[in-house]
Design an enzyme around this catalytic site. Structure first.
Site, PDB file in Angstrom:
ATOM      1  N   ASP A 180     -36.457  12.852  13.705  1.00 46.41           N
ATOM      2  CA  ASP A 180     -36.305  13.038  12.253  1.00 46.41           C
ATOM      3  C   ASP A 180     -36.214  11.698  11.513  1.00 46.41           C
ATOM      4  OD1 ASP A 180     -36.291  15.818  12.624  1.00 46.41           O
ATOM      5  OD2 ASP A 180     -34.135  15.832  12.973  1.00 46.41           O
ATOM      6  N   GLU A 207     -38.957  24.082   0.291  1.00 45.35           N
ATOM      7  CA  GLU A 207     -39.826  23.754   1.439  1.00 45.35           C
ATOM      8  C   GLU A 207     -41.231  24.302   1.223  1.00 45.35           C
ATOM      9  OE1 GLU A 207     -38.283  24.385   5.379  1.00 45.35           O
ATOM     10  OE2 GLU A 207     -36.210  24.141   4.747  1.00 45.35           O
ATOM     11  N   HIS A 251     -37.962  18.701   7.533  1.00 49.46           N
ATOM     12  CA  HIS A 251     -36.587  18.732   8.026  1.00 49.46           C
ATOM     13  C   HIS A 251     -35.665  19.111   6.878  1.00 49.46           C
ATOM     14  CE1 HIS A 251     -33.257  17.820  10.642  1.00 49.46           C
ATOM     15  NE2 HIS A 251     -32.698  17.176   9.638  1.00 49.46           N
ATOM     16  N   ASN A 310     -42.617  28.828   6.477  1.00 46.43           N
ATOM     17  CA  ASN A 310     -43.449  27.671   6.087  1.00 46.43           C
ATOM     18  C   ASN A 310     -44.905  27.892   6.496  1.00 46.43           C
ATOM     19  OD1 ASN A 310     -41.930  25.324   4.762  1.00 46.43           O
ATOM     20  ND2 ASN A 310     -40.532  25.948   6.401  1.00 46.43           N
TER      21      ASN A 310
HETATM   22  C1  GAR Z   1     -37.069  25.420   8.089  1.00 50.13           C
HETATM   23  O1  GAR Z   1     -35.918  25.379   7.308  1.00 50.13           O
HETATM   24  C2  GAR Z   1     -37.421  24.018   8.574  1.00 50.13           C
HETATM   25  O2  GAR Z   1     -37.140  23.029   7.638  1.00 50.13           O
HETATM   26  C3  GAR Z   1     -36.509  23.897   9.766  1.00 50.13           C
HETATM   27  O3  GAR Z   1     -36.581  25.157  10.398  1.00 50.13           O
HETATM   28  C4  GAR Z   1     -36.806  26.160   9.408  1.00 50.13           C
HETATM   29  C5  GAR Z   1     -38.011  26.970   9.833  1.00 50.13           C
HETATM   30  O4  GAR Z   1     -38.198  28.057   8.969  1.00 50.13           O
HETATM   31  N1  GAR Z   1     -36.931  22.850  10.652  1.00 50.13           N
HETATM   32  C6  GAR Z   1     -36.089  22.128  11.382  1.00 50.13           C
HETATM   33  O5  GAR Z   1     -34.883  22.316  11.379  1.00 50.13           O
HETATM   34  C7  GAR Z   1     -36.732  21.065  12.237  1.00 50.13           C
HETATM   35  N2  GAR Z   1     -35.771  20.130  12.708  1.00 50.13           N
HETATM   36  P1  GAR Z   1     -39.533  28.901   9.009  1.00 50.13           P
HETATM   37  O6  GAR Z   1     -39.768  29.278  10.466  1.00 50.13           O
HETATM   38  O7  GAR Z   1     -39.224  30.092   8.164  1.00 50.13           O
HETATM   39  O8  GAR Z   1     -40.652  28.059   8.475  1.00 50.13           O
END
Ligand code: GAR
Length: 220
Positions: A148, A177, A112, A17
């Site tokens: 959340d 995302e 989330h 992200n």
């Molecule tokens: C993503 O899927 C985000 O939505 C989730 O962690 C991942 C991070 O991916 N966040 C949560 O679960 C927060 N509660 P990334 O490091 O590749 O962006």
């Protein structure tokens, strides 16, 4: 042309992200600069992504603090020093204290990986699969004291397909995302998105409880 906004992005892991935000700043979708990336984990791959993009990084290891309050106090101080317009939680896997959340209220946003209010907390994809759900998804929301539980901004859905496992589902959700998170931040940077009386407002109108329905304009 609006003024360039300053973003601070908090991560704990891979940072895909974060990469979407780096790309969105580089291609001018976002009129913003990433002032700092903070990770609570020294080995987070996202730190490398930031370094490659010449974005300043800081590691604040939560193990070095005796309490959640002490960790959050340091985090708050480091963020405030950069005077950001928006603090972005991008896979930041720490629960934040009420004091921290209230300090940044209306300027703190999270993503989330579930169709909130379904499945707050951890293991969202596993829980959706175990429940036999036919769809999953992701929600961007303003952060409040409730885990959340803050007002939703935008939500995207994906189908759950036969034979899906946690990894295949997570991958499908992640592609969404990377689209909806920069879009929500773009709205914020343009002054179109605000938090008012604990409600998300876009272009002067209250958003629905589950946020803007991204799929409805994209037929996915
Ligand atoms: C993503 O899927 C985000 O939505 C989730 O962690 C991942 C991070 O991916 N966040 C949560 O679960 C927060 N509660 P990334 O490091 O590749 O962006």
């Amino acid at each position: 042309m609006t003024v360039k906004r300053r973003l601070v992005i908090l991560i704990s892991g891979g940072g895909s992200n974060l990469q979407a935000f780096i790309n969105a700043c580089n291609n001018r979708m976002l009129n913003a600069e990433i002032a700092l990336v903070i990770s609570n984990k020294a080995n987070a791959y996202g730190l490398e992504r930031a370094a490659q993009a010449n974005v300043p990084t800081l590691i604040i290891d939560h193990h070095a603090f005796t309490s959640r309050e002490a960790f959050d106090a340091e985090l708050l101080q480091q963020i405030d020093a950069r005077q950001p317009d928006l603090v972005i939680l991008a896979g930041f896997m720490r629960i934040l204290t009420e004091g921290f959340v209230n300090h940044f209220k209306g300027r703190l946003i999270n993503i989330h990986p579930s169709l909130l209010p379904k499945y707050p907390g951890l293991n969202t994809h596993r829980r959706a699969l175990e429940a036999g759900d036919t769809e999953a998804g992701v929600t961007v929301h303003f952060v409040t004291e409730e885990l959340d539980g803050g007002p939703a901004v935008i939500q995207a859905k994906v189908p759950i397909e036969k034979g899906d496992n946690e990894d295949s589902l997570a991958k499908r959700v992640l592609t969404q995302e990377h689209i909806i998170y920069p879009l929500a931040v773009q709205w914020y940077c343009e002054g179109r998105l605000v938090l008012e009386n604990d409600q998300s407002i876009l272009d002067g109108k209250h958003l629905p409880a589950t946020g803007f329905a991204y799929n409805e304009i994209n037929n996915c």
